[in-house]
Design a protein around this motif. Sequence first.
Motif, PDB file in Angstrom:
ATOM      1  N   PHE A 145       2.640   5.336 -12.461  1.00 48.39           N
ATOM      2  CA  PHE A 145       2.062   5.236 -10.902  1.00 48.39           C
ATOM      3  C   PHE A 145       1.580   6.691 -10.423  1.00 48.39           C
TER       4      PHE A 145
ATOM      5  N   HIS B 173       3.562   6.461  -3.973  1.00 49.48           N
ATOM      6  CA  HIS B 173       4.178   5.576  -4.585  1.00 49.48           C
ATOM      7  C   HIS B 173       5.712   5.931  -4.776  1.00 49.48           C
TER       8      HIS B 173
ATOM      9  N   PRO C 263       8.174   3.903  -6.948  1.00 53.90           N
ATOM     10  CA  PRO C 263       8.599   2.319  -7.624  1.00 53.90           C
ATOM     11  C   PRO C 263       9.890   2.283  -8.003  1.00 53.90           C
TER      12      PRO C 263
ATOM     13  N   ALA D   8       8.059  -4.016 -11.120  1.00 52.90           N
ATOM     14  CA  ALA D   8       8.124  -2.677 -10.212  1.00 52.90           C
ATOM     15  C   ALA D   8       8.111  -3.293  -8.775  1.00 52.90           C
ATOM     16  N   THR D   9       9.093  -2.808  -8.072  1.00 51.48           N
ATOM     17  CA  THR D   9       8.872  -2.997  -6.331  1.00 51.48           C
ATOM     18  C   THR D   9       8.343  -1.696  -5.924  1.00 51.48           C
ATOM     19  N   ASP D  10       7.247  -1.586  -5.354  1.00 47.79           N
ATOM     20  CA  ASP D  10       6.817  -0.358  -5.034  1.00 47.79           C
ATOM     21  C   ASP D  10       6.634   0.128  -3.481  1.00 47.79           C
TER      22      ASP D  10
END
Length: 203
Positions: free
Chosen positions: A68, A131, A133, A145-147
């Motif tokens: 990321f 970001h 994550p 992944a939830t960013d």
Amino acid sequence: MKRMILVCVTAVALSGSAWAQNKEQKPAEQKPATTSAQAPAMDLSKIGPGARKPTNEKQTRKEVEEFFKKQEEYGRTGDFEAMIASTDFPLYMATDDLKGVPEAREFSREEYVAMMRPFYETMPKDLKVTHKPTVTVLSDSLVLATDDFTMTLGKQKVTGKNAALLVKRDGQWKWKSMIEAGYGGMSPPGASGGAQTPTEGKK
């Protein structure tokens, strides 16, 4: 003589009746045959998630966080080719439009480049994206992944969430699926003829 014939006929009739009765009952009395060979029990440790448990979640999370950070750098420097190289095609994307209508489809490399290059070429130089994550490790080569992202442009600041599936191919983490809200119905900068949605472009 007549008495002997009567006895014989009666005996035959009784034995026939008994045979018929026994035949009718036989299926109910039959038991399924048993064999010594039994079907092997399913070993859950050798299939699916049981067989692909993460071996080093800490290391995987570190690799994804680094991934990321590189994406931030590509966006900051406008390195479009590096961004494309970090994508595992075909790429599956899902979004919705401003009315809440969902859209989703698969993109080949050529389709994705044609759609995204105009955005990269017209990206404001002072746009900053960071970001944060939250990583869920499914295996050594699959990660969700939830960013939590932040976009800053001048005095504007927008925060939100995106989701992604990353895959590790040939030792490198890459995008495999992106889920981002609010991009449905948008056309690339400079496009004419009205907005074209990702799903319309597939027809």
